[in-house]
Scaffold this motif. Structure first.
Motif, PDB file in Angstrom:
ATOM      1  N   MET A   1       0.840  -1.177   0.000  1.00  0.00           N
ATOM      2  CA  MET A   1       0.000   0.000   0.000  1.00  0.00           C
ATOM      3  C   MET A   1       0.892   1.250   0.000  1.00  0.00           C
ATOM      4  O   MET A   1       1.844   1.349   0.758  1.00  0.00           O
ATOM      5  N   LEU A   2       0.568   2.195  -0.835  1.00  0.00           N
ATOM      6  CA  LEU A   2       1.346   3.435  -0.929  1.00  0.00           C
ATOM      7  C   LEU A   2       0.887   4.435   0.126  1.00  0.00           C
ATOM      8  O   LEU A   2      -0.306   4.596   0.367  1.00  0.00           O
ATOM      9  N   THR A   3       1.868   5.089   0.744  1.00  0.00           N
ATOM     10  CA  THR A   3       1.581   6.158   1.696  1.00  0.00           C
ATOM     11  C   THR A   3       2.463   7.350   1.366  1.00  0.00           C
ATOM     12  O   THR A   3       3.497   7.207   0.720  1.00  0.00           O
ATOM     13  N   GLU A   4       2.031   8.499   1.815  1.00  0.00           N
ATOM     14  CA  GLU A   4       2.801   9.728   1.590  1.00  0.00           C
ATOM     15  C   GLU A   4       3.188  10.315   2.934  1.00  0.00           C
ATOM     16  O   GLU A   4       2.385  10.318   3.882  1.00  0.00           O
ATOM     17  N   ASP A  29       6.200   2.654  -0.335  1.00  0.00           N
ATOM     18  CA  ASP A  29       5.534   1.365  -0.498  1.00  0.00           C
ATOM     19  C   ASP A  29       6.114   0.482   0.597  1.00  0.00           C
ATOM     20  O   ASP A  29       7.208  -0.062   0.454  1.00  0.00           O
ATOM     21  N   GLY A  30       5.417   0.432   1.712  1.00  0.00           N
ATOM     22  CA  GLY A  30       5.987  -0.207   2.900  1.00  0.00           C
ATOM     23  C   GLY A  30       7.111   0.658   3.416  1.00  0.00           C
ATOM     24  O   GLY A  30       6.915   1.836   3.711  1.00  0.00           O
ATOM     25  N   LYS A  34       9.439   5.110  -3.023  1.00  0.00           N
ATOM     26  CA  LYS A  34       9.162   4.956  -4.454  1.00  0.00           C
ATOM     27  C   LYS A  34       9.355   6.254  -5.214  1.00  0.00           C
ATOM     28  O   LYS A  34       9.681   6.237  -6.394  1.00  0.00           O
TER      29      LYS A  34
END
Length: 85
Positions: A1-4, A29-30, A34
């Motif tokens: 899951m992508l986070t910012e 990504d984890g 990225k």
């Protein structure tokens, strides 16, 4: 899951006491980065530190002695006068 996320990635002090701040905006990504972009800004000696990260406030308060602030203000004032005045 992508986070910012945004992290404080660099704080530098220039010879005249200006504090330069670099923030890194990262897409994760984890644990893997990225993508990353940077946002930079400068804080002049004596300016308001409201809303700044704690580390930036600590550095500015340590560096911005009354002598540093006065020297910076004198430098700015000297640069505002046209040559020959």
């Amino acid at each position: 899951m992508l986070t910012e996320c945004t992290i404080l990635s660099l704080v530098e002090v220039t010879p005249n006491g200006t504090v330069q701040v670099r923030l890194a905006n990262q897409i994760l990504d984890g644990d893997a980065v990225k993508a990353q972009t940077f946002h930079r800004y400068c804080l002049a000696p004596g300016c308001d530190l409201t809303g700044q990260p704690d580390q930036v406030v600590a550095i500015a308060n340590a560096v911005w002695t009354p002598e540093v602030v006065a020297a910076y203000e004198a430098q700015v004032a000297a640069n505002q006068n046209p040559i020959g005045d």
